[in-house]
Scaffold this motif. Structure first.
Motif, PDB file in Angstrom:
ATOM      1  N   GLY A 252      -1.071  -8.838   8.752  1.00  0.00           N
ATOM      2  CA  GLY A 252      -2.193  -9.702   8.387  1.00  0.00           C
ATOM      3  C   GLY A 252      -3.435  -8.887   8.044  1.00  0.00           C
ATOM      4  N   ILE A 253      -3.692  -7.833   8.832  1.00  0.00           N
ATOM      5  CA  ILE A 253      -4.830  -6.965   8.544  1.00  0.00           C
ATOM      6  C   ILE A 253      -4.637  -6.266   7.198  1.00  0.00           C
ATOM      7  CG2 ILE A 253      -6.057  -4.899   9.322  1.00  0.00           C
ATOM      8  CD1 ILE A 253      -5.401  -5.725  12.195  1.00  0.00           C
ATOM      9  N   ARG A 254      -3.433  -5.768   6.962  1.00  0.00           N
ATOM     10  CA  ARG A 254      -3.170  -5.054   5.706  1.00  0.00           C
ATOM     11  C   ARG A 254      -3.351  -5.966   4.491  1.00  0.00           C
ATOM     12  NH1 ARG A 254      -0.350  -4.845   1.686  1.00  0.00           N
ATOM     13  NH2 ARG A 254       0.742  -6.718   2.353  1.00  0.00           N
ATOM     14  N   SER A 255      -2.793  -7.180   4.569  1.00  0.00           N
ATOM     15  CA  SER A 255      -2.899  -8.086   3.429  1.00  0.00           C
ATOM     16  C   SER A 255      -4.352  -8.496   3.181  1.00  0.00           C
ATOM     17  CB  SER A 255      -2.032  -9.324   3.669  1.00  0.00           C
ATOM     18  OG  SER A 255      -2.448 -10.022   4.828  1.00  0.00           O
ATOM     19  N   GLU A 256      -5.113  -8.721   4.242  1.00  0.00           N
ATOM     20  CA  GLU A 256      -6.522  -9.092   4.069  1.00  0.00           C
ATOM     21  C   GLU A 256      -7.317  -7.929   3.481  1.00  0.00           C
ATOM     22  OE1 GLU A 256      -9.813 -11.514   4.025  1.00  0.00           O
ATOM     23  OE2 GLU A 256      -7.705 -12.032   4.429  1.00  0.00           O
ATOM     24  N   MET A 257      -7.026  -6.712   3.934  1.00  0.00           N
ATOM     25  CA  MET A 257      -7.706  -5.545   3.371  1.00  0.00           C
ATOM     26  C   MET A 257      -7.364  -5.375   1.896  1.00  0.00           C
ATOM     27  SD  MET A 257      -9.739  -4.078   5.503  1.00  0.00           S
ATOM     28  CE  MET A 257      -9.943  -2.491   4.720  1.00  0.00           C
ATOM     29  N   ALA A 258      -6.112  -5.667   1.529  1.00  0.00           N
ATOM     30  CA  ALA A 258      -5.732  -5.591   0.115  1.00  0.00           C
ATOM     31  C   ALA A 258      -6.522  -6.603  -0.713  1.00  0.00           C
ATOM     32  CB  ALA A 258      -4.236  -5.809  -0.026  1.00  0.00           C
ATOM     33  N   THR A 261     -10.093  -5.420  -1.064  1.00  0.00           N
ATOM     34  CA  THR A 261     -10.178  -4.357  -2.061  1.00  0.00           C
ATOM     35  C   THR A 261     -10.123  -4.919  -3.474  1.00  0.00           C
ATOM     36  OG1 THR A 261      -9.113  -2.824  -0.520  1.00  0.00           O
ATOM     37  CG2 THR A 261      -9.117  -2.207  -2.851  1.00  0.00           C
ATOM     38  N   ALA A 262      -9.232  -5.906  -3.673  1.00  0.00           N
ATOM     39  CA  ALA A 262      -9.097  -6.484  -5.015  1.00  0.00           C
ATOM     40  C   ALA A 262     -10.324  -7.298  -5.407  1.00  0.00           C
ATOM     41  CB  ALA A 262      -7.843  -7.348  -5.074  1.00  0.00           C
ATOM     42  N   SER A 263     -10.898  -8.034  -4.451  1.00  0.00           N
ATOM     43  CA  SER A 263     -12.039  -8.900  -4.767  1.00  0.00           C
ATOM     44  C   SER A 263     -13.385  -8.188  -4.652  1.00  0.00           C
ATOM     45  CB  SER A 263     -12.045 -10.116  -3.833  1.00  0.00           C
ATOM     46  OG  SER A 263     -12.234  -9.702  -2.483  1.00  0.00           O
ATOM     47  N   GLU A 264     -13.408  -7.009  -3.965  1.00  0.00           N
ATOM     48  CA  GLU A 264     -14.647  -6.267  -3.722  1.00  0.00           C
ATOM     49  C   GLU A 264     -15.675  -7.109  -2.968  1.00  0.00           C
ATOM     50  OE1 GLU A 264     -16.130  -4.690  -7.344  1.00  0.00           O
ATOM     51  OE2 GLU A 264     -14.398  -3.392  -7.702  1.00  0.00           O
ATOM     52  N   ARG A 268     -15.992 -10.454   3.649  1.00  0.00           N
ATOM     53  CA  ARG A 268     -14.790 -10.968   4.311  1.00  0.00           C
ATOM     54  C   ARG A 268     -14.425 -10.064   5.481  1.00  0.00           C
ATOM     55  NH1 ARG A 268     -10.485 -12.389  -0.396  1.00  0.00           N
ATOM     56  NH2 ARG A 268      -9.311 -12.948   1.478  1.00  0.00           N
ATOM     57  N   ARG A 269     -13.681 -10.642   6.430  1.00  0.00           N
ATOM     58  CA  ARG A 269     -13.264  -9.892   7.605  1.00  0.00           C
ATOM     59  C   ARG A 269     -11.777 -10.117   7.856  1.00  0.00           C
ATOM     60  NH1 ARG A 269     -17.270  -8.101   6.364  1.00  0.00           N
ATOM     61  NH2 ARG A 269     -19.218  -7.817   7.555  1.00  0.00           N
ATOM     62  N   VAL A 270     -11.150  -9.145   8.500  1.00  0.00           N
ATOM     63  CA  VAL A 270      -9.723  -9.261   8.818  1.00  0.00           C
ATOM     64  C   VAL A 270      -9.564 -10.119  10.066  1.00  0.00           C
ATOM     65  CG1 VAL A 270      -9.224  -7.008   7.790  1.00  0.00           C
ATOM     66  CG2 VAL A 270      -9.724  -7.168  10.247  1.00  0.00           C
ATOM     67  N   PRO A 271      -8.415 -10.787  10.224  1.00  0.00           N
ATOM     68  CA  PRO A 271      -8.206 -11.617  11.430  1.00  0.00           C
ATOM     69  C   PRO A 271      -8.059 -10.748  12.673  1.00  0.00           C
ATOM     70  CG  PRO A 271      -6.196 -11.514  10.110  1.00  0.00           C
ATOM     71  CD  PRO A 271      -7.274 -10.865   9.291  1.00  0.00           C
ATOM     72  N   GLU A 272      -8.670 -11.184  13.759  1.00  0.00           N
ATOM     73  CA  GLU A 272      -8.576 -10.473  15.030  1.00  0.00           C
ATOM     74  C   GLU A 272      -7.663 -11.247  15.973  1.00  0.00           C
ATOM     75  OE1 GLU A 272     -12.225  -9.433  16.837  1.00  0.00           O
ATOM     76  OE2 GLU A 272     -13.170  -8.740  14.977  1.00  0.00           O
TER      77      GLU A 272
END
Length: 508
Positions: A252-258, A261-264, A268-272
């Motif tokens: 989930g963290i990896r997909s959110e970071m991707a 990165t794509a949207s710049e 946004r934040r990754v799920p904790e």
């Protein structure tokens, strides 16, 4: 395949399965060896018990042909001292692993009477017929005695001599096979020696069946061959599921970071995850990094916008004056043009210094005397007094001089009449205080004034050439030198800026 085993989940599953497989193989081998050893020892014990029972009958006076050896599953041999088979199990057809491979006993002569007990009845009857024959018998008896003594001599050379009727304490064990009544099997043979009165030393071989050991080991091997793969499959499946569940938040963290990165979109934040493990700490650290990055990017954007705005005014003013001068040379405002040029030069120098500080430029380790530097920066300034104690710090003389110059410029801009500079020691810190007798700084603005391009009085500061970068530069330089820069009320009612820096370590 390489992509599959490139994942942490696959490697964890493979590693756990291999570890369990090695452990199972080692445990299985240990179990089989222990089982084989125990059952083989049990067969040897049974074989020794049977051999000693036969030896006890021989020691008690039974002749070899009087022994009861009809146990179908216990092969027994009784071998004389000269290697002759004198007794064997009735249905024994083949044997190996003992002293002899013979299975049919040879007929034994009658027992010889012990010395001093007289001759047998047959010998007494022959005395009246032929005394010479009686003498021959006596001679034969003597020869028999000599043979017995020779056998005892052999025993002496091989080991401890047994007394008549004595059974050897030690028994040796060997592995072999035998065929009894058409059934071939493996046995553990025990070898026991016994001294038979009047007949010499006999060796008894008795076998204990190894069928139970072989069946038990075979059954254990079958169970292991079936059970181990099933157990490994269970371990692999459980590890795959557990690691998948544990790594789900990481995905989930990896997909959110991707997506970030794509949207710049740095907002946004990754799920904790609602746990307290390493993955949750990773998510929190990632969000903190994103927040710091967002702040830095916003700061850079504001910096560029403010710098463009600040540069626009002097450049526009200078261009206007040059265009007017080109059309009407008599209207050239030379002093204004020089002032705008100097202002532009200072602003460019400030922006360059901030860029170097933001890039992480570290100060040099030069020893700087703050008292000398304070007097140098105060020289030529109206209304500035210096009360300084000679203290040395490590850092960049140019950058620290810029800090004092900016603080003095700010103090003179807001002072009514006087500015004081004090340098003193406070523990392991050097303290530089720059105070004015102006209106001071409201408590609500005491942190805000250190932000870039911030001016509490925009119109007056702009007219006097201030761009709102001096205090920001001063704090950044203080931080780079391991110190702090704060503002508080001055004793004279104005603002007092306090610079604290670590003292330079004493040389050797």
């Amino acid at each position: 395949m390489s992509r599959l085993f490139g994942s942490v989940r696959a490697r964890a599953t493979l590693g756990a399965t291999l570890v369990v497989a090695v452990a199972l193989v080692a445990a299985g081998a240990a179990v089989l060896l222990s089982l084989y050893s125990n059952l083989t020892e049990q067969a040897g014990t049974e074989a020794e018990r049977s051999a000693r029972a036969v030896a006890a009958d021989l020691a008690g006076g039974k002749r070899a042909d009087q022994l009861s050896l009809d146990d179908d599953d216990r092969p027994v041999q009784v071998v004389a001292d000269d290697g002759t088979l004198v007794a064997a199990s009735e249905n024994l057809e083949r044997i190996s692993g003992t002293g002899t491979s013979a299975v049919r006993p040879q007929e034994q002569p009658p027992a010889t009477a012990d010395p001093g007990t007289g001759t047998g009845s047959g010998s007494g009857d022959d005395d009246s017929d032929d005394s010479g024959e009686s003498g021959d018998d006596d001679s034969g008896d003597d020869d028999s005695g000599d043979d017995s003594g020779h056998g005892s001599g052999d025993d002496d050379s091989a080991g401890a001599t047994l007394q008549p009727g004595e059974i050897a304490e030690e028994a040796s064990l060997t592995d072999g096979s035998a065929t009894i009544d058409g059934d071939q099997a493996d046995y553990r043979f025990a070898k026991v020696q016994v001294e038979v009165p009047g007949q010499g030393t006999y060796t008894v071989y008795a076998g204990g069946p190894l069928a139970a050991e072989q069946n038990a080991v075979s059954t254990a091997q079958t169970v292991m061959l079936i059970g181990f793969p099933l157990l490994l499959g269970v371990v692999a499946g459980v590890t795959w599921l557990v690691t998948g569940r544990a790594l789900r938040p990481v995905e989930g963290i990896r997909s959110e970071m991707a997506e970030i990165t794509a949207s710049e979109d740095l907002s946004r934040r990754v799920p904790e995850p609602a746990t307290h493990d390493e993955v949750a700490r990773l998510a929190r650290t990632t969000n903190e990094t994103l927040a710091a990055l967002e702040t830095s990017v916003d700061r850079q954007r504001r910096f560029v916008a403010d710098a463009s705005h600040e540069l626009r005014s002097p450049i526009a003013s200078l261009r206007t004056q040059l265009e007017v001068a080109a059309a009407h040379p008599e209207l050239l405002d030379l002093e204004g043009a020089v002032e705008d040029t100097v202002r532009l030069q200072r602003l460019a120098a400030d922006l360059l210094l901030l860029a170097r500080l933001d890039a992480g430029e570290r100060p040099t380790g030069t020893r700087v005397d703050l008292a000398e530097l304070a007097r140098e920066q105060a020289a030529g300034r109206t209304g500035v007094s210096v009360d300084a104690q000679s203290l040395e710090v490590a850092g960049s003389r140019g950058q620290l001089g810029r800090v004092l110059a900016n603080l003095l410029d700010n103090a003179q801009r807001h002072a009514r009449a006087a500015v004081t500079v004090a340098v003193r020691r406070d523990g392991d810190r050097a303290v530089v205080q720059v105070a004015d007798d102006g209106d001071g700084v409201p408590p609500a603005d005491r942190e805000r004034i250190f932000e870039r391009f911030v001016r509490l009085d925009d119109a007056r500061s702009r007219d006097e050439g201030g761009a709102g970068l001096g205090l920001a530069i001063a704090r950044d330089v203080a931080t780079r030198h391991g110190g702090t820069l704060t503002v508080q009320d001055a004793p004279t009612g104005g603002a007092q800026f306090e610079l604290r820096l670590p003292l330079a370590s004493k040389g050797p």
